[in-house]
Design a protein around this motif. Structure first.
Motif, PDB file in Angstrom:
ATOM      1  N   TYR A 108      69.554  28.918  84.486  1.00 15.41           N
ATOM      2  CA  TYR A 108      69.515  30.289  84.984  1.00 15.41           C
ATOM      3  C   TYR A 108      68.073  30.748  85.183  1.00 15.41           C
ATOM      4  CZ  TYR A 108      74.235  30.524  82.916  1.00 15.41           C
ATOM      5  OH  TYR A 108      75.544  30.298  82.571  1.00 15.41           O
ATOM      6  N   THR A 109      67.918  31.717  86.111  1.00 10.78           N
ATOM      7  CA  THR A 109      66.712  32.530  86.210  1.00 10.78           C
ATOM      8  C   THR A 109      67.067  33.931  85.748  1.00 10.78           C
ATOM      9  OG1 THR A 109      65.775  31.297  88.073  1.00 10.78           O
ATOM     10  CG2 THR A 109      65.017  33.562  87.779  1.00 10.78           C
ATOM     11  N   LEU A 110      66.312  34.455  84.782  1.00  8.03           N
ATOM     12  CA  LEU A 110      66.534  35.819  84.295  1.00  8.03           C
ATOM     13  C   LEU A 110      65.530  36.742  84.964  1.00  8.03           C
ATOM     14  CD1 LEU A 110      67.868  37.876  82.405  1.00  8.03           C
ATOM     15  CD2 LEU A 110      66.221  37.212  80.644  1.00  8.03           C
ATOM     16  N   ASP A 111      66.024  37.698  85.751  1.00  9.59           N
ATOM     17  CA  ASP A 111      65.178  38.666  86.451  1.00  9.59           C
ATOM     18  C   ASP A 111      65.349  40.027  85.790  1.00  9.59           C
ATOM     19  OD1 ASP A 111      64.454  40.770  88.403  1.00  9.59           O
ATOM     20  OD2 ASP A 111      64.086  39.086  89.761  1.00  9.59           O
ATOM     21  N   LEU A 112      64.267  40.549  85.196  1.00  9.03           N
ATOM     22  CA  LEU A 112      64.374  41.797  84.449  1.00  9.03           C
ATOM     23  C   LEU A 112      64.529  43.010  85.351  1.00  9.03           C
ATOM     24  CD1 LEU A 112      62.454  39.822  82.457  1.00  9.03           C
ATOM     25  CD2 LEU A 112      62.750  41.836  81.026  1.00  9.03           C
TER      26      LEU A 112
ATOM     27  N   TRP B 231      77.777  39.196  90.628  1.00  8.93           N
ATOM     28  CA  TRP B 231      76.312  39.232  90.562  1.00  8.93           C
ATOM     29  C   TRP B 231      75.777  38.611  89.278  1.00  8.93           C
ATOM     30  CZ3 TRP B 231      74.635  41.662  86.257  1.00  8.93           C
ATOM     31  CH2 TRP B 231      75.476  42.618  85.672  1.00  8.93           C
ATOM     32  N   ASN B 232      76.640  38.472  88.254  1.00  7.54           N
ATOM     33  CA  ASN B 232      76.203  37.955  86.960  1.00  7.54           C
ATOM     34  C   ASN B 232      76.597  36.488  86.833  1.00  7.54           C
ATOM     35  OD1 ASN B 232      75.641  37.336  84.310  1.00  7.54           O
ATOM     36  ND2 ASN B 232      76.672  39.116  83.439  1.00  7.54           N
ATOM     37  N   PRO B 233      75.650  35.554  86.936  1.00  3.46           N
ATOM     38  CA  PRO B 233      76.011  34.136  86.923  1.00  3.46           C
ATOM     39  C   PRO B 233      76.549  33.653  85.585  1.00  3.46           C
ATOM     40  CG  PRO B 233      73.624  34.389  86.836  1.00  3.46           C
ATOM     41  CD  PRO B 233      74.198  35.762  87.085  1.00  3.46           C
ATOM     42  N   THR B 234      76.290  34.379  84.495  1.00  6.05           N
ATOM     43  CA  THR B 234      76.800  33.938  83.198  1.00  6.05           C
ATOM     44  C   THR B 234      78.307  34.106  83.096  1.00  6.05           C
ATOM     45  OG1 THR B 234      76.461  36.066  82.065  1.00  6.05           O
ATOM     46  CG2 THR B 234      74.603  34.539  82.102  1.00  6.05           C
ATOM     47  N   ASP B 235      78.893  34.918  83.975  1.00  5.67           N
ATOM     48  CA  ASP B 235      80.353  35.055  83.964  1.00  5.67           C
ATOM     49  C   ASP B 235      81.023  33.755  84.401  1.00  5.67           C
ATOM     50  OD1 ASP B 235      80.200  37.679  83.132  1.00  5.67           O
ATOM     51  OD2 ASP B 235      80.439  38.531  85.136  1.00  5.67           O
ATOM     52  N   THR B 236      80.326  32.993  85.257  1.00  8.55           N
ATOM     53  CA  THR B 236      80.846  31.702  85.713  1.00  8.55           C
ATOM     54  C   THR B 236      80.364  30.584  84.805  1.00  8.55           C
ATOM     55  OG1 THR B 236      80.926  32.444  88.013  1.00  8.55           O
ATOM     56  CG2 THR B 236      80.879  30.062  87.639  1.00  8.55           C
ATOM     57  N   GLY B 237      79.074  30.590  84.521  1.00  5.81           N
ATOM     58  CA  GLY B 237      78.478  29.560  83.686  1.00  5.81           C
ATOM     59  C   GLY B 237      77.845  28.451  84.508  1.00  5.81           C
ATOM     60  N   TYR B 238      76.538  28.249  84.325  1.00  8.57           N
ATOM     61  CA  TYR B 238      75.797  27.207  85.030  1.00  8.57           C
ATOM     62  C   TYR B 238      74.866  26.512  84.044  1.00  8.57           C
ATOM     63  CZ  TYR B 238      77.390  29.748  89.149  1.00  8.57           C
ATOM     64  OH  TYR B 238      78.166  30.374  90.094  1.00  8.57           O
ATOM     65  N   PRO B 239      74.424  25.311  84.377  1.00  8.46           N
ATOM     66  CA  PRO B 239      73.501  24.610  83.473  1.00  8.46           C
ATOM     67  C   PRO B 239      72.151  25.296  83.328  1.00  8.46           C
ATOM     68  CG  PRO B 239      74.555  23.068  84.979  1.00  8.46           C
ATOM     69  CD  PRO B 239      74.867  24.438  85.479  1.00  8.46           C
TER      70      PRO B 239
ATOM     71  N   ASN C  24      70.352  36.047  88.085  1.00  9.13           N
ATOM     72  CA  ASN C  24      71.195  37.232  87.966  1.00  9.13           C
ATOM     73  C   ASN C  24      70.820  38.249  89.041  1.00  9.13           C
ATOM     74  OD1 ASN C  24      68.695  37.577  86.216  1.00  9.13           O
ATOM     75  ND2 ASN C  24      69.494  39.662  86.077  1.00  9.13           N
ATOM     76  N   MET C  25      71.819  38.828  89.675  1.00 10.59           N
ATOM     77  CA  MET C  25      71.591  39.786  90.755  1.00 10.59           C
ATOM     78  C   MET C  25      72.052  41.175  90.306  1.00 10.59           C
ATOM     79  SD  MET C  25      70.041  37.780  92.726  1.00 10.59           S
ATOM     80  CE  MET C  25      69.816  38.844  94.147  1.00 10.59           C
TER      81      MET C  25
END
Length: 245
Positions: free
Chosen positions: A139-143, A129-137, A111-112
């Motif tokens: 993810y890296t979560l950056d706080l 910037w939010n990869p969950t809007d697209t959906g991927y197998p 996530n950016m």
């Protein structure tokens, strides 16, 4: 430094530094210090667009080969930049293809955040910037990025679900920029996120990603990295590797 402070491993960001691109050199360092490489960050930043190749797919492929050689299970990758139109159009299918070619590697899309300058905001990533809007197998979560994007980190982790493969542990105040503070020194729910990982079935590693540019000495830098490690170990509810980047 990671060895001296007791980190379980490191994340290597492939950079313009030749050693970061060299599997043999990295393997030798890992053996010498007894600190394995647990994840590889692909060269997908602005300053690394010519590392290995100008072709982003070749950079990702070589990142996967490097990770396999070092027995790391995760390759961290950013969403495509807006000007990488062909790469962006094929990004979902291309990641699936690479995943099939490198079945032991999880390509964890990070996530950016939007960029804010002179009172204006723009998103340099496609489709966002939010990869969950697209959906991927995976993810890296950056706080720290959650702070910069004014996102709820726990909600984003919920959305990532079983795809949450990797965590970049840092903190931020929500001022709209990427701060990478020592966890606990900002406003992000770092402790809560770490404590929730076991219940989420998380099997990846947590990479401490904090900025030490303002450290006045090596001792101050070590103090910050030691504090970040102690914070992570205190709040992880079950044994999870903690590595430095």
């Amino acid at each position: 430094m990671a060895a001296a402070l007791g980190y379980d491993g490191v994340e290597v960001m492939v950079w313009t530094d030749a050693v970061s691109q060299d599997a043999g050199a990295l393997r030798g360092l890992a053996r010498h210090y007894g600190v394995p490489v647990l994840s590889v960050h692909s060269p997908c930043l602005l300053v690394t667009q010519r590392v290995w190749s100008s072709d982003p797919w070749e950079r990702l492929r070589r990142s996967a080969v490097l990770a396999e050689t070092l027995e790391a299970s995760t390759v961290v990758v950013h969403p495509p930049f807006t000007w990488q139109r062909d790469y962006a159009r094929s990004f979902v299918d291309g990641l699936a293809r690479l995943g099939g070619e490198h079945p032991g590697i999880r390509f964890a899309v990070e996530n950016m955040y939007p960029v804010r300058m002179a009172g204006r905001e723009f998103v340099p990533y496609m489709p966002g910037w939010n990869p969950t809007d697209t959906g991927y197998p995976a993810y890296t979560l950056d706080l720290s990025h959650c702070a910069a994007s004014h996102s709820d980190a726990l909600e984003m982790a919920d959305t990532m679900g079983s795809g949450l493969a990797h965590v970049h542990l840092g903190d931020g105040t929500g001022e709209g920029r990427d701060e990478h503070l020592v966890p606990g020194r900002g406003t992000q729910p770092c402790a809560e996120l770490l404590a929730s990982l076991a219940g989420r079935g998380f099997t990846g590693s947590v990479a401490v990603e904090v900025s030490t540019r303002r450290a006045r000495s090596r001792a101050d830098r070590e103090d910050d990295l030691r504090a970040a490690l102690e914070f992570a170990r205190q709040h992880l509810a079950a044994p999870t590797p903690v590595d430095a980047r």
